[in-house]
Write a protein that holds these residues in place. Structure first.
Motif, PDB file in Angstrom:
ATOM      1  N   VAL A  68      15.158  86.454  81.001  1.00 33.69           N
ATOM      2  CA  VAL A  68      14.513  86.157  79.786  1.00 33.69           C
ATOM      3  C   VAL A  68      15.148  85.340  79.035  1.00 33.69           C
ATOM      4  CG1 VAL A  68      14.165  87.097  77.624  1.00 33.69           C
ATOM      5  CG2 VAL A  68      13.833  88.641  79.426  1.00 33.69           C
ATOM      6  N   PRO A  69      14.635  84.129  78.666  1.00 36.22           N
ATOM      7  CA  PRO A  69      15.546  82.981  77.812  1.00 36.22           C
ATOM      8  C   PRO A  69      16.001  83.457  76.490  1.00 36.22           C
ATOM      9  CG  PRO A  69      13.183  82.738  77.676  1.00 36.22           C
ATOM     10  CD  PRO A  69      13.440  83.883  78.477  1.00 36.22           C
ATOM     11  N   LYS A  70      17.230  82.860  76.041  1.00 30.78           N
ATOM     12  CA  LYS A  70      17.681  83.449  74.847  1.00 30.78           C
ATOM     13  C   LYS A  70      16.872  82.888  73.943  1.00 30.78           C
ATOM     14  CE  LYS A  70      22.776  82.958  76.130  1.00 30.78           C
ATOM     15  NZ  LYS A  70      23.897  82.328  75.991  1.00 30.78           N
ATOM     16  N   LEU A  71      16.877  83.407  72.657  1.00 32.90           N
ATOM     17  CA  LEU A  71      16.001  82.934  71.522  1.00 32.90           C
ATOM     18  C   LEU A  71      17.218  82.353  70.696  1.00 32.90           C
ATOM     19  CD1 LEU A  71      13.482  82.928  70.022  1.00 32.90           C
ATOM     20  CD2 LEU A  71      13.827  85.156  69.041  1.00 32.90           C
ATOM     21  N   ASP A  74      23.129  82.873  68.790  1.00 31.08           N
ATOM     22  CA  ASP A  74      22.356  83.095  69.909  1.00 31.08           C
ATOM     23  C   ASP A  74      22.482  84.767  70.057  1.00 31.08           C
ATOM     24  OD1 ASP A  74      21.888  80.513  70.724  1.00 31.08           O
ATOM     25  OD2 ASP A  74      23.543  80.548  71.816  1.00 31.08           O
ATOM     26  N   LEU A  75      21.230  85.343  70.086  1.00 34.25           N
ATOM     27  CA  LEU A  75      21.170  86.760  70.330  1.00 34.25           C
ATOM     28  C   LEU A  75      21.209  87.214  71.825  1.00 34.25           C
ATOM     29  CD1 LEU A  75      20.817  89.329  68.398  1.00 34.25           C
ATOM     30  CD2 LEU A  75      18.178  88.924  68.639  1.00 34.25           C
ATOM     31  N   THR A  76      22.285  87.839  71.801  1.00 33.47           N
ATOM     32  CA  THR A  76      22.646  88.060  73.352  1.00 33.47           C
ATOM     33  C   THR A  76      22.700  89.660  73.604  1.00 33.47           C
ATOM     34  OG1 THR A  76      24.954  87.747  73.239  1.00 33.47           O
ATOM     35  CG2 THR A  76      23.519  85.815  74.008  1.00 33.47           C
ATOM     36  N   ALA A  77      22.632  90.225  74.814  1.00 29.92           N
ATOM     37  CA  ALA A  77      22.769  91.466  75.132  1.00 29.92           C
ATOM     38  C   ALA A  77      24.490  91.822  74.539  1.00 29.92           C
ATOM     39  CB  ALA A  77      22.570  91.989  76.399  1.00 29.92           C
ATOM     40  N   SER A 120      14.678  93.768  70.466  1.00 30.95           N
ATOM     41  CA  SER A 120      15.343  94.296  71.744  1.00 30.95           C
ATOM     42  C   SER A 120      14.464  93.797  72.793  1.00 30.95           C
ATOM     43  CB  SER A 120      15.700  95.677  71.651  1.00 30.95           C
ATOM     44  OG  SER A 120      14.424  96.471  71.719  1.00 30.95           O
ATOM     45  N   LEU A 121      13.240  93.719  72.805  1.00 27.41           N
ATOM     46  CA  LEU A 121      12.254  93.345  74.117  1.00 27.41           C
ATOM     47  C   LEU A 121      12.745  91.671  74.493  1.00 27.41           C
ATOM     48  CD1 LEU A 121       8.698  94.333  73.496  1.00 27.41           C
ATOM     49  CD2 LEU A 121      10.459  95.080  75.468  1.00 27.41           C
ATOM     50  N   ILE A 122      13.394  90.852  73.532  1.00 29.15           N
ATOM     51  CA  ILE A 122      13.760  89.539  73.813  1.00 29.15           C
ATOM     52  C   ILE A 122      14.844  89.551  74.890  1.00 29.15           C
ATOM     53  CG2 ILE A 122      15.103  87.775  72.980  1.00 29.15           C
ATOM     54  CD1 ILE A 122      13.311  88.111  70.404  1.00 29.15           C
ATOM     55  N   TRP A 123      15.819  90.497  74.945  1.00 27.26           N
ATOM     56  CA  TRP A 123      17.181  90.514  75.547  1.00 27.26           C
ATOM     57  C   TRP A 123      16.975  91.652  76.411  1.00 27.26           C
ATOM     58  CZ3 TRP A 123      17.700  91.417  70.345  1.00 27.26           C
ATOM     59  CH2 TRP A 123      18.264  92.801  69.969  1.00 27.26           C
ATOM     60  N   CYS A 176       7.317  84.444  62.752  1.00 23.90           N
ATOM     61  CA  CYS A 176       8.355  85.048  63.653  1.00 23.90           C
ATOM     62  C   CYS A 176       8.292  84.294  64.850  1.00 23.90           C
ATOM     63  CB  CYS A 176       8.065  86.582  63.510  1.00 23.90           C
ATOM     64  SG  CYS A 176       9.440  87.356  64.452  1.00 23.90           S
ATOM     65  N   LYS A 177       9.379  83.903  65.247  1.00 20.23           N
ATOM     66  CA  LYS A 177       9.521  83.347  66.700  1.00 20.23           C
ATOM     67  C   LYS A 177       9.891  84.646  67.615  1.00 20.23           C
ATOM     68  CE  LYS A 177      11.672  79.531  69.117  1.00 20.23           C
ATOM     69  NZ  LYS A 177      12.646  78.392  68.875  1.00 20.23           N
ATOM     70  N   GLY A 178       9.391  84.520  68.648  1.00 20.36           N
ATOM     71  CA  GLY A 178       9.709  85.596  69.618  1.00 20.36           C
ATOM     72  C   GLY A 178       9.177  85.380  71.150  1.00 20.36           C
TER      73      GLY A 178
END
Length: 124
Positions: free
Chosen positions: A5-8, A14-17, A67-70, A117-119
């Motif tokens: 999954v790319p970082k948003l 940068d939103l990361t785990a 949270s689905l992003i990361w 909203c970007k996602g």
């Protein structure tokens, strides 16, 4: 699970785990709210079948904005960075379980009307 999954990228970080893990708070689950009946696995299966039948024969896409992003705990065939218009991220969902309690309620990220909203869109 699906591919990587790319970082948003946001305006601020940068939103990361790893970043999320630094602030994650878990509370013992207090159980279902009084007066509410949780859905059974059969109820959930029925809802999924209804959703799929309403979608027709086209692909089914799920929009990830939190949270689905990361941490996409879904199997997906394709992912695309995208933007939805008319909806924005907002800490507007009251939370009294999982990371919060009745004594220390919290807010969870949800979509609220207005803005954009970007996602990431995931094709199942």
């Amino acid at each position: 699970m699906g591919g990587s999954v790319p970082k948003l990228r946001t305006n601020q970080l940068d939103l990361t785990a790893e970043l999320v893990a630094r602030v994650e708070r878990r509370e013992p689950d207090s159980g279902d709210e009084e007066g509410l009946t949780p859905l059974s696995p059969d109820d959930m299966d029925s809802l999924v079948q209804t959703l799929l039948s309403q979608n027709g024969s086209g692909p089914l896409w799920v929009f990830g904005y939190g949270s689905l992003i990361w941490n996409p705990e879904i199997d997906f065939a394709q992912q695309e960075i995208c933007r939805v218009h008319g909806w924005r991220r907002s800490f507007s969902l009251d939370l009294i379980r999982w990371r919060a309690t009745r004594e220390q309620p919290g807010l969870m990220l949800a979509l609220d009307r207005g803005g954009s909203c970007k996602g990431i869109a995931f094709r199942l």
